[in-house]
Design a protein around this motif. Structure first.
Motif, short mmCIF file in Angstrom:
data_model
loop_
_atom_site.label_atom_id
_atom_site.label_comp_id
_atom_site.label_asym_id
_atom_site.label_seq_id
_atom_site.Cartn_x
_atom_site.Cartn_y
_atom_site.Cartn_z
N LEU A 1 0.75 -1.16 0.04
CA LEU A 1 -0.01 -0.04 0.10
C LEU A 1 0.97 1.29 0.02
O LEU A 1 1.99 1.14 0.53
CB LEU A 1 -0.77 -0.11 1.13
N ARG B 1 -9.18 -5.32 3.61
CA ARG B 1 -9.16 -3.99 2.87
C ARG B 1 -10.06 -2.99 3.66
O ARG B 1 -9.78 -1.99 4.09
CB ARG B 1 -9.40 -4.00 1.59
N GLN C 1 0.05 3.35 -9.48
CA GLN C 1 -0.98 2.49 -8.70
C GLN C 1 -1.69 3.24 -7.60
O GLN C 1 -2.57 3.08 -7.21
CB GLN C 1 -0.20 1.13 -8.18
N THR C 2 -0.93 4.31 -7.25
CA THR C 2 -1.67 5.25 -6.04
C THR C 2 -2.67 5.85 -6.61
O THR C 2 -3.77 6.11 -6.18
CB THR C 2 -0.70 6.23 -5.49
N PHE D 1 -5.66 3.45 -7.47
CA PHE D 1 -6.29 3.28 -6.23
C PHE D 1 -7.42 4.15 -5.82
O PHE D 1 -8.62 4.03 -5.56
CB PHE D 1 -5.43 2.80 -5.10
N GLU E 1 -10.09 4.46 -8.64
CA GLU E 1 -10.96 3.06 -8.73
C GLU E 1 -10.70 2.66 -10.16
O GLU E 1 -11.87 2.28 -10.69
CB GLU E 1 -12.32 3.05 -8.36
#
Length: 281
Positions: free
Chosen positions: A13, A44, A259-260, A263, A266
């Motif tokens: 994360l 999660r 990827q941040t 995330f 979405e």
């Protein structure tokens, strides 16, 4: 889910530079209690809950008021490798360097805006001619109406470096007025301020955090491409218009940064080789 896999997911994360090691350990123990030890079915959700719980506790601990007649004071403390971006109630943005403490009111007074600083921070002050912005930092006091500058105050070390606008810096013995490209340095030996040319206009550490609040996904990518070489392919043009909220930590590599963003929005961003990624829902 196996414990070792859960640990891997947690480590992946994007929390670099946000929490100290002690805090992350406490959060991980809470996750274990809410998942493995109590066999919850969605780790999660537990992660988000633990983070939200910790933030709530931290806010309570550092959100203080001496009496009901005064505006509550907020104290932010950073740690090693911990750089943060704050948005104050008047619209001012403050990049707070590591190992720094800054204190400011939830809402500023009607005639002035006062903050207290121990450490280093870069300010982009929202212009307000009726309310000067005043920074009390050790041996110096800095006053502005609206400008951008860096203030450093570690013990006897104190200096102000101006990027834009004009700044008044008051010391124990004298006062200096600064404009773009100049620095005021406190000299402990005779307790005076000295004016000199700046070596740099903006500190390198500030660049660790990129403010992308309110920008489109496409605009964020263009800003990242200034310092990184990569290509995106979109399965839909509408994906470019998605609005991003918050701050990006550029100390991560491109894959981690993407990827941040994925995330937060979405969406899915997958590598397909040669520094190229595909963006899809």
């Amino acid at each position: 889910m196996r414990l070792d896999r859960l640990q891997e997911e947690w480590n992946e994360l994007p929390h670099q530079g946000i929490f100290s090691e002690e805090i992350k350990l406490r959060m991980w123990n809470n996750i274990l209690n809410a998942t493995v030890n109590r066999r919850k079915n969605n780790y999660r959700i537990a992660m988000a809950a633990c983070a939200a719980l910790f933030i709530s506790i931290t806010g309570y601990q550092f959100y203080t008021s001496l009496n009901s007649a005064r505006t509550p004071e907020i104290i932010t403390q950073t740690f090693t490798e911990d750089i943060r971006l704050l948005r104050l109630s008047d619209g001012t943005r403050v990049w707070v360097n590591e190992n720094t403490q800054i204190e400011y009111p939830k809402d500023f007074a009607s005639n002035e805006r006062i903050v207290k600083l121990k450490g280093e921070a870069f300010f982009e002050v929202a212009r307000d001619t009726k309310r000067p912005f005043i920074i009390s930092s050790g041996n110096i006091k800095t006053t502005v109406l609206g400008t951008s500058f860096d203030v450093k105050a570690y013990g006897e070390i104190a200096e102000v470096n101006v990027r834009t606008g004009k700044v008044k810096v008051e010391g124990l013995q004298n006062t200096i007025f600064l404009e773009r490209g100049y620095t005021a340095v406190f000299v402990p030996k005779d307790k005076t301020l000295k004016k000199q040319k700046s070596v740099i206009l903006e500190p390198e550490w500030k660049k660790a955090l990129l403010d992308v609040d309110g920008l489109t996904f496409e605009a964020v990518i263009e800003r990242l491409k200034i310092n990184h070489n990569f290509t995106l392919q979109y399965t839909s043009e509408n994906l470019k218009l998605l609005q991003v909220k918050g701050t990006l930590d550029t100390r991560q590599g491109v894959p981690e940064i993407l990827q941040t963003i994925a995330f937060a929005l979405e969406i899915t961003i997958k590598p397909i080789g040669n520094d190229t990624y595909v963006v899809s829902r």
